[in-house]
Design a protein around this motif. Structure first.
Motif, PDB file in Angstrom:
ATOM      1  N   UNK A 187       0.824  -1.213   0.000  1.00  0.00           N
ATOM      2  CA  UNK A 187       0.000   0.000   0.000  1.00  0.00           C
ATOM      3  C   UNK A 187       0.859   1.265   0.000  1.00  0.00           C
ATOM      4  N   UNK A 188       1.939   1.224   0.778  1.00  0.00           N
ATOM      5  CA  UNK A 188       2.810   2.402   0.841  1.00  0.00           C
ATOM      6  C   UNK A 188       3.482   2.661  -0.501  1.00  0.00           C
ATOM      7  N   UNK A 189       3.977   1.586  -1.151  1.00  0.00           N
ATOM      8  CA  UNK A 189       4.601   1.749  -2.465  1.00  0.00           C
ATOM      9  C   UNK A 189       3.605   2.287  -3.487  1.00  0.00           C
ATOM     10  N   UNK A 190       2.395   1.732  -3.464  1.00  0.00           N
ATOM     11  CA  UNK A 190       1.385   2.166  -4.431  1.00  0.00           C
ATOM     12  C   UNK A 190       0.995   3.620  -4.204  1.00  0.00           C
ATOM     13  N   UNK A 191       0.750   3.987  -2.945  1.00  0.00           N
ATOM     14  CA  UNK A 191       0.348   5.379  -2.667  1.00  0.00           C
ATOM     15  C   UNK A 191       1.459   6.370  -3.004  1.00  0.00           C
ATOM     16  N   UNK A 192       2.701   5.966  -2.730  1.00  0.00           N
ATOM     17  CA  UNK A 192       3.828   6.842  -3.058  1.00  0.00           C
ATOM     18  C   UNK A 192       3.937   7.036  -4.561  1.00  0.00           C
ATOM     19  N   UNK A 193       3.812   5.936  -5.296  1.00  0.00           N
ATOM     20  CA  UNK A 193       3.889   6.034  -6.751  1.00  0.00           C
ATOM     21  C   UNK A 193       2.684   6.785  -7.311  1.00  0.00           C
ATOM     22  N   UNK A 194       1.516   6.601  -6.701  1.00  0.00           N
ATOM     23  CA  UNK A 194       0.316   7.297  -7.170  1.00  0.00           C
ATOM     24  C   UNK A 194       0.459   8.806  -7.002  1.00  0.00           C
ATOM     25  N   UNK A 195       0.968   9.253  -5.855  1.00  0.00           N
ATOM     26  CA  UNK A 195       1.175  10.693  -5.663  1.00  0.00           C
ATOM     27  C   UNK A 195       2.151  11.246  -6.698  1.00  0.00           C
ATOM     28  N   UNK A 196       3.194  10.460  -6.994  1.00  0.00           N
ATOM     29  CA  UNK A 196       4.187  10.906  -7.967  1.00  0.00           C
ATOM     30  C   UNK A 196       3.579  11.065  -9.358  1.00  0.00           C
ATOM     31  N   UNK A 197       2.814  10.057  -9.795  1.00  0.00           N
ATOM     32  CA  UNK A 197       2.263  10.116 -11.157  1.00  0.00           C
ATOM     33  C   UNK A 197       1.167  11.179 -11.246  1.00  0.00           C
ATOM     34  N   UNK A 198       0.438  11.397 -10.171  1.00  0.00           N
ATOM     35  CA  UNK A 198      -0.583  12.450 -10.206  1.00  0.00           C
ATOM     36  C   UNK A 198       0.066  13.827 -10.368  1.00  0.00           C
ATOM     37  N   UNK A 199       1.186  14.042  -9.678  1.00  0.00           N
ATOM     38  CA  UNK A 199       1.894  15.317  -9.817  1.00  0.00           C
ATOM     39  C   UNK A 199       2.447  15.487 -11.230  1.00  0.00           C
TER      40      UNK A 199
ATOM     41  N   UNK B 270     -13.807  20.796 -14.728  1.00  0.00           N
ATOM     42  CA  UNK B 270     -12.614  21.583 -14.394  1.00  0.00           C
ATOM     43  C   UNK B 270     -11.413  20.959 -15.065  1.00  0.00           C
ATOM     44  N   UNK B 271     -10.630  21.763 -15.793  1.00  0.00           N
ATOM     45  CA  UNK B 271      -9.460  21.189 -16.478  1.00  0.00           C
ATOM     46  C   UNK B 271      -8.352  20.824 -15.501  1.00  0.00           C
ATOM     47  N   UNK B 272      -8.510  21.120 -14.202  1.00  0.00           N
ATOM     48  CA  UNK B 272      -7.557  20.713 -13.183  1.00  0.00           C
ATOM     49  C   UNK B 272      -7.955  19.394 -12.534  1.00  0.00           C
ATOM     50  N   UNK B 273      -9.080  18.839 -12.914  1.00  0.00           N
ATOM     51  CA  UNK B 273      -9.542  17.584 -12.333  1.00  0.00           C
ATOM     52  C   UNK B 273      -8.706  16.417 -12.866  1.00  0.00           C
ATOM     53  N   UNK B 274      -8.458  15.431 -12.019  1.00  0.00           N
ATOM     54  CA  UNK B 274      -7.693  14.228 -12.395  1.00  0.00           C
ATOM     55  C   UNK B 274      -8.467  12.985 -11.972  1.00  0.00           C
ATOM     56  N   UNK B 275      -8.419  11.987 -12.851  1.00  0.00           N
ATOM     57  CA  UNK B 275      -9.077  10.719 -12.576  1.00  0.00           C
ATOM     58  C   UNK B 275      -8.092   9.595 -12.924  1.00  0.00           C
ATOM     59  N   UNK B 276      -8.010   8.625 -12.069  1.00  0.00           N
ATOM     60  CA  UNK B 276      -7.033   7.558 -12.309  1.00  0.00           C
ATOM     61  C   UNK B 276      -7.683   6.175 -12.156  1.00  0.00           C
ATOM     62  N   UNK B 277      -6.994   5.210 -12.683  1.00  0.00           N
ATOM     63  CA  UNK B 277      -7.503   3.830 -12.668  1.00  0.00           C
ATOM     64  C   UNK B 277      -6.318   2.859 -12.704  1.00  0.00           C
ATOM     65  N   UNK B 278      -6.386   1.802 -11.862  1.00  0.00           N
ATOM     66  CA  UNK B 278      -5.358   0.754 -11.891  1.00  0.00           C
ATOM     67  C   UNK B 278      -5.625  -0.163 -13.078  1.00  0.00           C
ATOM     68  N   UNK B 279      -4.581  -0.458 -13.843  1.00  0.00           N
ATOM     69  CA  UNK B 279      -4.722  -1.275 -15.052  1.00  0.00           C
ATOM     70  C   UNK B 279      -3.568  -2.266 -15.114  1.00  0.00           C
ATOM     71  N   UNK B 280      -3.645  -3.147 -16.085  1.00  0.00           N
ATOM     72  CA  UNK B 280      -2.583  -4.109 -16.357  1.00  0.00           C
ATOM     73  C   UNK B 280      -2.054  -3.804 -17.743  1.00  0.00           C
TER      74      UNK B 280
ATOM     75  N   UNK C   5      -0.185   7.028 -19.118  1.00  0.00           N
ATOM     76  CA  UNK C   5      -0.027   5.708 -18.507  1.00  0.00           C
ATOM     77  C   UNK C   5       1.322   5.544 -17.839  1.00  0.00           C
ATOM     78  N   UNK C   6       1.334   5.006 -16.655  1.00  0.00           N
ATOM     79  CA  UNK C   6       2.568   4.787 -15.888  1.00  0.00           C
ATOM     80  C   UNK C   6       2.613   3.312 -15.461  1.00  0.00           C
ATOM     81  N   UNK C   7       3.696   2.642 -15.727  1.00  0.00           N
ATOM     82  CA  UNK C   7       3.823   1.246 -15.248  1.00  0.00           C
ATOM     83  C   UNK C   7       4.438   1.243 -13.853  1.00  0.00           C
ATOM     84  N   UNK C   8       4.038   0.249 -13.094  1.00  0.00           N
ATOM     85  CA  UNK C   8       4.523   0.082 -11.706  1.00  0.00           C
ATOM     86  C   UNK C   8       5.487  -1.092 -11.599  1.00  0.00           C
ATOM     87  N   UNK C   9       6.223  -1.360 -12.674  1.00  0.00           N
ATOM     88  CA  UNK C   9       7.135  -2.513 -12.676  1.00  0.00           C
ATOM     89  C   UNK C   9       8.192  -2.383 -11.587  1.00  0.00           C
TER      90      UNK C   9
END
Length: 563
Positions: A69-81, A165-175, A206-210
């Motif tokens: 969870x910590x790795x995913x949340x850290x990577x999620x914050x990074x990709x959102x920025x 709002x053009x500042x809105x962000x939406x994300x989804x976990x994918x394979x 798209x960002x991979x979490x490899x």
């Protein structure tokens, strides 16, 4: 030996080894189950390791989940920025552009792509026109990475297209998958854009979490190896600790078993001053006390046995003299006055009874001293019983009882001591005559491949369960006020029980008040072999019937041929 012969021999060896290994594998569950039942040490170690493994598994799962969870949340914050910076750069370019025409649109598209690539680490970029929102000549601008074609779900596009709002962000976990390569986890971030003169657009990155996935796999493998090593270490520690605790208990158990087997001199070693040593000291003190008391009782028993034996032997000489003098007086009793004649008869009778009692006391003393021995020889139980019936027949007629023999089997010879078996039969017949109330007495004999059996059934007064439980006690009588008709000593059944046990057999009793009694003697056909099931039933088959009915049965068996 030829090569073919060698190959054949090797094949046979292999065929033999295979089933042997299979048999050994099949016996493992049984061995483990036996070890679980018998070994406290094995059971304790298994339980300790199992519980430790459960605790380590739960801890490892919690740690793995937390790290994931910590790795995913850290990577999620990074990709959102990063996605936010890329969307801002693209929106800035769109806002400052006023080009028209296809060539200008392509140039604008390349500029947007370059700006997005420079603002983020992702190379998976897609830009789509929002369906139904095209308003100008620049609406042809669109591009997409191949990896994102199939992974952007309709749900995500619906959320992005509805964003105001053009500042809105939406994300989804994918394979994410590239051709035949293995799929890797990833995140797709969508942002709505507004292009002047073209309408509404949707930007997807798209960002991979490899990298995070490899880190997580490495952590999980490390945790698994650490758990296995720790479980093994816990097992070793438990084995050492349990051995230190269980070993003294095992020694105490073995020592107590030896004490129970008669080795009164064994003791538990005493080392140190801990609680185990205190237990050993107390146990040894108890063993010393038991040994002392048993030794005293054994000495007293030997003194009593020697006293009975010596008295019996010393009484033989004066008893023989009294017997000879009494026989002389008994033979001349008719010439004496009536009172003197009666005295001579009483002297003769009591002298015989005294002699019989003395013989029984000597026999009992031999049993108590453990010096009684069998003198076995092949003999037929039926023939021995027939001889005893002939001896006791006249006495039975005087009591009004009729002796009946039902020989269902038993003519085959068995290894027995004829003298002792005759004594058992005479005692059983005498007891039946004594309590048979003048009714018939049925003697049944049967045999199997491993045992021969004799049952003496009378239809007299019977006994209560309390009386039946004491019938083999020495000098015990069910009814002390009852007159003895055959002059027994009160030791006959006790001696019979000892004789049966000396043969390795059993002497058992069934009795009910008013229904009579049945004594069953079962002997092994061969000395030292197990008896198995007795050939004759106990209680007898007529236990619930009327005595009169079975009197008729006994008469029929007696009158018919002996089997």
């Amino acid at each position: 030996m030829s090569t073919d012969s060698i190959a054949t021999v090797e094949g046979r060896r292999t065929s033999r080894i295979g089933p042997t290994i299979m048999r050994e594998w099949r016996t493992w569950p049984r061995r483990i189950a036996r070890g679980w039942r018998r070994s406290l040490q094995f059971r304790t170690i298994v339980i300790t390791v199992a519980l430790s493994a459960v605790a380590l598994s739960a801890t490892g799962a919690f740690v793995s989940t937390s790290i994931s969870n910590d790795l995913f949340n850290s990577r999620l914050d990074q990709v959102l920025n990063e996605s936010k910076r890329a969307a801002t750069a693209a929106q800035t370019i769109f806002d400052s552009s006023d080009v028209t025409g296809q060539a200008a649109s392509l140039s604008l598209q390349r500029s947007v792509q370059s700006a997005i690539t420079a603002s983020t680490s992702s190379r998976l970029v897609a830009l789509y026109v929002t369906p139904g929102r095209e308003t100008g000549p620049n609406s042809a601008i669109s591009f997409s990475a191949l990896k994102l074609v199939d992974v952007i779900s309709p749900e995500l596009r619906k959320q992005v297209s509805s964003g105001s709002d053009d500042q809105s962000q939406y994300w989804q976990s994918v394979s994410l998958r590239d051709g035949q390569s293995a799929a890797v986890p990833g995140i797709v971030v969508g942002t709505p854009l507004s292009v002047p003169g073209a309408g509404e657009y949707e930007l997807y990155l798209g960002y991979d979490l490899a990298e995070a996935d490899r880190t997580l796999v490495f952590v999980q493998q490390t945790l698994l190896l650490a758990a296995l090593a720790l479980s093994l270490l816990i097992g070793v520690i438990a084995w050492v600790v349990v051995r230190l605790v269980v070993e003294p208990i095992r020694v105490a158990a073995e020592t107590s078993a030896k004490l129970a087997a008669g080795e009164l001199e064994v003791r538990i070693p005493e080392k140190g001053d801990d609680v185990i040593t205190t237990l050993a000291r107390s146990f040894n003190g108890m063993a010393d006390s038991i040994q002392s008391q048993i030794t005293q009782l054994a000495d007293l028993s030997r003194v009593q046995q020697r006293f009975v034996s010596d008295v019996s032997h010393e009484l033989r000489t004066p008893l023989t003299t009294i017997r000879l003098a009494g026989d002389v007086l008994f033979d001349q009793r008719e010439s004496f006055p009536p009172a003197t004649s009666r005295t001579a008869e009483l002297l003769h009778t009591q002298t015989e009874r005294f002699e019989l009692l003395l013989s029984d006391l000597l026999e009992i003393s031999r049993f108590d001293a453990g010096s009684a021995e069998l003198e076995t020889e092949p003999a037929s139980l039926v023939h021995l019983v027939e001889d005893s019936i002939d001896e006791m027949g006249q006495l039975a007629l005087q009591a009004g009882s009729e002796l009946r023999l039902v020989a269902l089997g038993g003519y085959f010879e068995a290894d027995i001591d004829p003298r002792r078996i005759r004594r058992i039969v005479r005692n059983l017949l005498g007891n039946a005559i004594e309590h048979g109330e003048g009714r018939p007495i049925v003697v049944s004999i049967d045999s199997t491949a491993t045992a021969v059996a004799l049952a003496v059934r009378d239809y007299g007064i019977g006994m209560t369960p309390e009386a039946a439980s004491r019938v083999f006690d020495r000098f015990w009588r069910a009814d002390p006020s009852r007159k003895r008709t055959i002059g027994g000593t009160g030791l006959g059944l006790a001696i019979s029980l000892e004789d049966a046990a000396l043969h390795g057999g059993e002497l058992e009793l069934w009795s009910e008040p008013g229904a009579g009694s049945c004594f069953r003697l079962t002997l092994p056909r061969t000395k030292g072999r197990p008896i198995g099931v007795s050939p004759l039933p106990l209680p007898p088959l007529d236990a619930d019937g009327e005595a009169q009915t079975h009197n008729a049965f006994g008469q029929q068996a007696f009158n018919g041929d002996k089997t």
